[in-house]
Design a protein around this motif. Structure first.
Motif, PDB file in Angstrom:
ATOM      1  N   GLU A 127      12.418  17.606  -1.192  1.00  0.00           N
ATOM      2  CA  GLU A 127      12.901  17.792  -2.562  1.00  0.00           C
ATOM      3  C   GLU A 127      12.717  16.523  -3.387  1.00  0.00           C
ATOM      4  O   GLU A 127      12.356  16.586  -4.569  1.00  0.00           O
ATOM      5  N   PHE A 128      12.953  15.379  -2.765  1.00  0.00           N
ATOM      6  CA  PHE A 128      12.782  14.116  -3.487  1.00  0.00           C
ATOM      7  C   PHE A 128      11.322  13.905  -3.863  1.00  0.00           C
ATOM      8  O   PHE A 128      11.004  13.533  -4.996  1.00  0.00           O
ATOM      9  N   LYS A 129      10.426  14.149  -2.930  1.00  0.00           N
ATOM     10  CA  LYS A 129       8.997  13.999  -3.223  1.00  0.00           C
ATOM     11  C   LYS A 129       8.565  14.958  -4.326  1.00  0.00           C
ATOM     12  O   LYS A 129       7.751  14.599  -5.193  1.00  0.00           O
ATOM     13  N   ALA A 130       9.103  16.171  -4.299  1.00  0.00           N
ATOM     14  CA  ALA A 130       8.766  17.145  -5.345  1.00  0.00           C
ATOM     15  C   ALA A 130       9.268  16.674  -6.701  1.00  0.00           C
ATOM     16  O   ALA A 130       8.591  16.849  -7.723  1.00  0.00           O
ATOM     17  N   LYS A 131      10.453  16.075  -6.714  1.00  0.00           N
ATOM     18  CA  LYS A 131      11.010  15.558  -7.968  1.00  0.00           C
ATOM     19  C   LYS A 131      10.156  14.408  -8.506  1.00  0.00           C
ATOM     20  O   LYS A 131       9.862  14.333  -9.704  1.00  0.00           O
ATOM     21  N   VAL A 132       9.736  13.525  -7.611  1.00  0.00           N
ATOM     22  CA  VAL A 132       8.867  12.416  -8.019  1.00  0.00           C
ATOM     23  C   VAL A 132       7.551  12.956  -8.561  1.00  0.00           C
ATOM     24  O   VAL A 132       7.048  12.508  -9.600  1.00  0.00           O
ATOM     25  N   SER A 133       6.980  13.930  -7.854  1.00  0.00           N
ATOM     26  CA  SER A 133       5.710  14.520  -8.280  1.00  0.00           C
ATOM     27  C   SER A 133       5.826  15.148  -9.663  1.00  0.00           C
ATOM     28  O   SER A 133       4.934  14.995 -10.509  1.00  0.00           O
ATOM     29  N   ASP A 142       1.588  10.823  -1.871  1.00  0.00           N
ATOM     30  CA  ASP A 142       1.157  10.581  -0.493  1.00  0.00           C
ATOM     31  C   ASP A 142       1.402   9.136  -0.073  1.00  0.00           C
ATOM     32  O   ASP A 142       1.354   8.814   1.122  1.00  0.00           O
ATOM     33  N   ARG A 143       1.692   8.286  -1.050  1.00  0.00           N
ATOM     34  CA  ARG A 143       1.975   6.877  -0.742  1.00  0.00           C
ATOM     35  C   ARG A 143       3.447   6.629  -0.427  1.00  0.00           C
ATOM     36  O   ARG A 143       3.838   5.504  -0.163  1.00  0.00           O
ATOM     37  N   LEU A 144       4.256   7.673  -0.449  1.00  0.00           N
ATOM     38  CA  LEU A 144       5.677   7.516  -0.167  1.00  0.00           C
ATOM     39  C   LEU A 144       5.939   7.626   1.339  1.00  0.00           C
ATOM     40  O   LEU A 144       5.334   8.441   2.033  1.00  0.00           O
ATOM     41  N   ARG A 145       6.874   6.804   1.808  1.00  0.00           N
ATOM     42  CA  ARG A 145       7.267   6.803   3.207  1.00  0.00           C
ATOM     43  C   ARG A 145       8.789   6.828   3.328  1.00  0.00           C
ATOM     44  O   ARG A 145       9.497   6.366   2.444  1.00  0.00           O
ATOM     45  N   ARG A 146       9.277   7.369   4.441  1.00  0.00           N
ATOM     46  CA  ARG A 146      10.676   7.245   4.809  1.00  0.00           C
ATOM     47  C   ARG A 146      10.818   6.031   5.723  1.00  0.00           C
ATOM     48  O   ARG A 146       9.862   5.658   6.427  1.00  0.00           O
ATOM     49  N   HIS A 147      11.986   5.442   5.772  1.00  0.00           N
ATOM     50  CA  HIS A 147      12.273   4.426   6.790  1.00  0.00           C
ATOM     51  C   HIS A 147      11.940   5.006   8.166  1.00  0.00           C
ATOM     52  O   HIS A 147      11.364   4.339   9.029  1.00  0.00           O
ATOM     53  N   GLY A 182      12.570   8.806 -10.983  1.00  0.00           N
ATOM     54  CA  GLY A 182      11.888   8.319 -12.180  1.00  0.00           C
ATOM     55  C   GLY A 182      11.272   6.957 -11.972  1.00  0.00           C
ATOM     56  O   GLY A 182      10.137   6.693 -12.407  1.00  0.00           O
ATOM     57  N   LEU A 183      12.011   6.069 -11.307  1.00  0.00           N
ATOM     58  CA  LEU A 183      11.495   4.730 -11.024  1.00  0.00           C
ATOM     59  C   LEU A 183      10.269   4.798 -10.125  1.00  0.00           C
ATOM     60  O   LEU A 183       9.239   4.163 -10.392  1.00  0.00           O
ATOM     61  N   VAL A 184      10.362   5.577  -9.054  1.00  0.00           N
ATOM     62  CA  VAL A 184       9.248   5.690  -8.112  1.00  0.00           C
ATOM     63  C   VAL A 184       8.032   6.306  -8.789  1.00  0.00           C
ATOM     64  O   VAL A 184       6.892   5.853  -8.580  1.00  0.00           O
ATOM     65  N   ALA A 185       8.240   7.322  -9.621  1.00  0.00           N
ATOM     66  CA  ALA A 185       7.118   7.942 -10.341  1.00  0.00           C
ATOM     67  C   ALA A 185       6.420   6.922 -11.219  1.00  0.00           C
ATOM     68  O   ALA A 185       5.180   6.878 -11.285  1.00  0.00           O
ATOM     69  N   GLN A 186       7.198   6.084 -11.896  1.00  0.00           N
ATOM     70  CA  GLN A 186       6.615   5.054 -12.759  1.00  0.00           C
ATOM     71  C   GLN A 186       5.825   4.042 -11.933  1.00  0.00           C
ATOM     72  O   GLN A 186       4.731   3.628 -12.327  1.00  0.00           O
ATOM     73  N   THR A 243       0.819  -1.211   0.000  1.00  0.00           N
ATOM     74  CA  THR A 243       0.000   0.000   0.000  1.00  0.00           C
ATOM     75  C   THR A 243       0.857   1.267   0.000  1.00  0.00           C
ATOM     76  O   THR A 243       0.328   2.368  -0.156  1.00  0.00           O
ATOM     77  N   THR A 244       2.175   1.114   0.181  1.00  0.00           N
ATOM     78  CA  THR A 244       3.085   2.257   0.190  1.00  0.00           C
ATOM     79  C   THR A 244       4.437   1.849  -0.395  1.00  0.00           C
ATOM     80  O   THR A 244       4.701   0.668  -0.619  1.00  0.00           O
ATOM     81  N   ILE A 245       5.279   2.850  -0.626  1.00  0.00           N
ATOM     82  CA  ILE A 245       6.659   2.637  -1.062  1.00  0.00           C
ATOM     83  C   ILE A 245       7.561   3.358  -0.068  1.00  0.00           C
ATOM     84  O   ILE A 245       7.361   4.542   0.206  1.00  0.00           O
ATOM     85  N   THR A 246       8.535   2.639   0.478  1.00  0.00           N
ATOM     86  CA  THR A 246       9.424   3.201   1.488  1.00  0.00           C
ATOM     87  C   THR A 246      10.818   3.440   0.916  1.00  0.00           C
ATOM     88  O   THR A 246      11.391   2.557   0.280  1.00  0.00           O
TER      89      THR A 246
END
Length: 229
Positions: free
Chosen positions: A154-160, A126-131, A112-116, A25-28
């Motif tokens: 910044e990483f979340k913004a790049k993915v978005s 909103d499905r992204l998580r940190r360890h 790029g991988l996470v966005a895909q 349900t999420t990506i960490t």
């Protein structure tokens, strides 16, 4: 970036690939914590006999490639929060970002991988998580910035941005749908469906219905008079 699957065996020591079914349900996101290790090195670490840790991950990314080490429908031990049904270990895909080489390129590859992956699943950032979100560990450590987590933002913004870019590109190459236009069961021409709106040649349709079409150039208007010839 090259993406390849190189799964560790099910019998890997210390239960690193337990084989428990997982519907993520999420990506960490993690950093490897090793400034000189590549994706291939991290994959080799999982099966190194000298490694005695019960820890693993699904995907590792560096400046050249991404390696999927455990199938994404199985759990890995990466979140540090136990094996409960709602734990990160049992509900989240773990991605390790290497710290070696060209880190900016590695981050771009990871984004790029996470966005895909988000796009394929119909998810947003909103499905992204940190360890850190699962167990409080300062990871991904290179995004920590003394507790400000500016690198994470910044990483979340790049993915978005990459996610929106891919959606825009997909929309721009979307092909129009050609449809037949019929009056009284007889085909009189063709129309186009674009983004849910159907466009048809007004003169052809109007005249088939017995109306007269004239162009009012002064007012940039089409005038249709029923029954006029």
């Amino acid at each position: 970036m090259n993406y390849r699957k190189d799964f560790i065996p099910r019998n890997t020591a210390h239960s690193r690939r337990p084989g428990n079914a997982m519907n993520a349900t999420t990506i960490t996101i993690h950093n490897t914590g090793n400034a000189s290790s590549s994706a291939a090195n991290e994959r080799a670490w999982l099966t190194n006999p000298s490694n005695t840790r019960t820890a693993s991950f699904h995907i590792v990314v560096d400046e050249r490639e991404a390696l999927e080490c455990i199938p994404l429908n199985e759990n890995a031990w990466h979140a540090g929060d136990g094996s409960g049904a709602k734990s990160g270990n049992r509900t989240s895909i773990g991605i390790e970002i290497c710290e070696s080489g060209n880190y900016a390129k590695t981050l771009d590859n990871a984004a790029g991988l996470v966005a895909q992956m988000l796009k394929e699943r119909g998810w947003g950032v909103d499905r992204l998580r940190r360890h850190y979100d699962w167990s409080g560990k300062v990871c991904p450590r290179l995004m920590y910035d003394g507790g400000k987590w500016t690198g994470w933002a910044e990483f979340k913004a790049k993915v978005s941005a990459k996610l929106n870019e891919s959606k825009g590109s997909e929309k721009s190459v979307k092909k129009d749908v050609i449809v037949s236009v019929k009056v009284g069961g007889k085909k009189i021409g063709e129309g186009v469906v674009d983004d849910g709106v159907t466009y048809v040649p007004v003169r052809v349709v109007a005249e088939a219905l017995g109306a007269c079409v004239t162009w009012d150039g002064a007012n940039n208007a089409v005038q249709i008079e029923k029954g006029a010839k």
